[in-house]
Motif scaffolding. Structure first.
Motif, PDB file in Angstrom:
ATOM      1  N   THR A  87      49.777  37.991  58.656  1.00 15.52           N
ATOM      2  CA  THR A  87      48.350  38.757  58.515  1.00 15.52           C
ATOM      3  C   THR A  87      47.397  37.639  58.491  1.00 15.52           C
ATOM      4  OG1 THR A  87      49.702  40.599  58.315  1.00 15.52           O
ATOM      5  CG2 THR A  87      47.545  41.303  57.500  1.00 15.52           C
ATOM      6  N   ILE A  88      47.031  37.000  56.966  1.00 17.31           N
ATOM      7  CA  ILE A  88      46.071  36.533  56.749  1.00 17.31           C
ATOM      8  C   ILE A  88      46.217  35.740  57.813  1.00 17.31           C
ATOM      9  CG2 ILE A  88      45.181  35.350  54.706  1.00 17.31           C
ATOM     10  CD1 ILE A  88      46.255  36.342  53.219  1.00 17.31           C
ATOM     11  N   GLN A  89      46.923  34.254  58.090  1.00 18.36           N
ATOM     12  CA  GLN A  89      46.816  33.382  58.654  1.00 18.36           C
ATOM     13  C   GLN A  89      46.705  34.228  60.591  1.00 18.36           C
ATOM     14  OE1 GLN A  89      51.056  32.729  58.784  1.00 18.36           O
ATOM     15  NE2 GLN A  89      50.399  30.616  57.725  1.00 18.36           N
ATOM     16  N   GLN A  90      46.933  35.077  61.148  1.00 24.11           N
ATOM     17  CA  GLN A  90      46.741  35.302  61.777  1.00 24.11           C
ATOM     18  C   GLN A  90      44.910  36.438  62.443  1.00 24.11           C
ATOM     19  OE1 GLN A  90      48.673  35.498  64.849  1.00 24.11           O
ATOM     20  NE2 GLN A  90      46.057  36.218  66.020  1.00 24.11           N
ATOM     21  N   ALA A  91      44.441  36.900  61.480  1.00 26.43           N
ATOM     22  CA  ALA A  91      42.678  37.027  61.311  1.00 26.43           C
ATOM     23  C   ALA A  91      42.266  35.558  61.037  1.00 26.43           C
ATOM     24  CB  ALA A  91      43.025  37.360  59.767  1.00 26.43           C
ATOM     25  N   VAL A 108      43.808  30.017  53.100  1.00 26.50           N
ATOM     26  CA  VAL A 108      44.205  31.151  53.136  1.00 26.50           C
ATOM     27  C   VAL A 108      45.126  31.978  51.727  1.00 26.50           C
ATOM     28  CG1 VAL A 108      46.625  31.962  54.406  1.00 26.50           C
ATOM     29  CG2 VAL A 108      44.918  30.983  55.639  1.00 26.50           C
ATOM     30  N   ALA A 146      37.875  37.241  58.203  1.00 28.78           N
ATOM     31  CA  ALA A 146      38.727  36.428  58.546  1.00 28.78           C
ATOM     32  C   ALA A 146      39.765  37.225  57.576  1.00 28.78           C
ATOM     33  CB  ALA A 146      39.798  35.519  59.222  1.00 28.78           C
ATOM     34  N   ILE A 147      39.350  37.159  56.386  1.00 23.78           N
ATOM     35  CA  ILE A 147      39.409  37.570  55.305  1.00 23.78           C
ATOM     36  C   ILE A 147      39.379  39.548  55.063  1.00 23.78           C
ATOM     37  CG2 ILE A 147      39.587  37.932  52.497  1.00 23.78           C
ATOM     38  CD1 ILE A 147      38.951  34.926  52.976  1.00 23.78           C
ATOM     39  N   ALA A 150      41.336  41.269  57.229  1.00 26.49           N
ATOM     40  CA  ALA A 150      43.220  40.564  57.314  1.00 26.49           C
ATOM     41  C   ALA A 150      42.924  42.129  55.414  1.00 26.49           C
ATOM     42  CB  ALA A 150      43.453  39.217  56.391  1.00 26.49           C
ATOM     43  N   SER A 151      42.424  42.972  55.252  1.00 29.70           N
ATOM     44  CA  SER A 151      42.703  43.561  54.574  1.00 29.70           C
ATOM     45  C   SER A 151      42.486  45.087  55.460  1.00 29.70           C
ATOM     46  CB  SER A 151      41.176  43.265  53.645  1.00 29.70           C
ATOM     47  OG  SER A 151      39.643  44.065  53.658  1.00 29.70           O
TER      48      SER A 151
END
Length: 161
Positions: A87-91, A108, A146-147, A150-151
């Motif tokens: 999820t974080i990488q994709q964001a 990340v 992005a973070i 991801a949240s």
């Protein structure tokens, strides 16, 4: 040389290290896990962040021998079981939270630690948490977006710098 054994990304690993071998060197040179980057060797940049027993650690400050039996998670362990981006990488990809990519693994890993402790941080909390990570390319705006994405939060509200 002394043998050290730990679990890295769910797999038991071991290797012979000198007493002064840093975790970052053990991961990169001993295990060929080159996703963990070393940018400064002085714990200033955060490119080497990994998780040790669930906590974010700058791996250039930890001796491999001190981590006998530890659970270590690196950027290579952030992908989904099928190999797709987590999820974080994709964001980070979706919101262009990277440019040259050198700081990205540490960002990340730091983001994952933040979101574990604070699943819905404010923009200010994200910025404060990232103070130990240096990016020389992006200016942090897209990293913060992005973070926040991801949240699960709306990134439209992220203020321009």
């Amino acid at each position: 040389m002394t043998q050290v054994t730990m679990t890295v990304n769910g797999k038991a690993v071991s290797g012979d290290v000198e007493g002064r071998t840093l975790l970052s060197d053990f991961l990169r040179d001993g295990l060929r896990m080159t996703g963990t980057h070393v940018g400064c060797d002085t714990s200033q940049c955060g490119a080497c962040v990994v998780h040790v027993n669930g906590e974010a650690v700058k791996s250039c400050t930890a001796l491999a021998l001190d981590l006998e039996g530890a659970e270590v998670r690196t950027i290579e362990g952030m992908a989904n079981a099928d190999g797709s981006l987590g999820t974080i990488q994709q964001a980070f990809q979706d919101y262009h939270g990277l440019q040259c990519g050198f700081c990205t693994p540490g960002m990340v890993m730091s983001a994952a630690a933040l979101l574990k402790d604070n699943p819905t941080p404010t923009e200010q909390e994200v910025r404060e948490y990232l103070e130990g990570n240096i990016c020389r390319c992006t200016g942090y705006h897209n990293i913060v977006k992005a973070i926040m994405a991801a949240s699960g939060q709306d990134v439209a509200a992220v203020a321009a710098e």
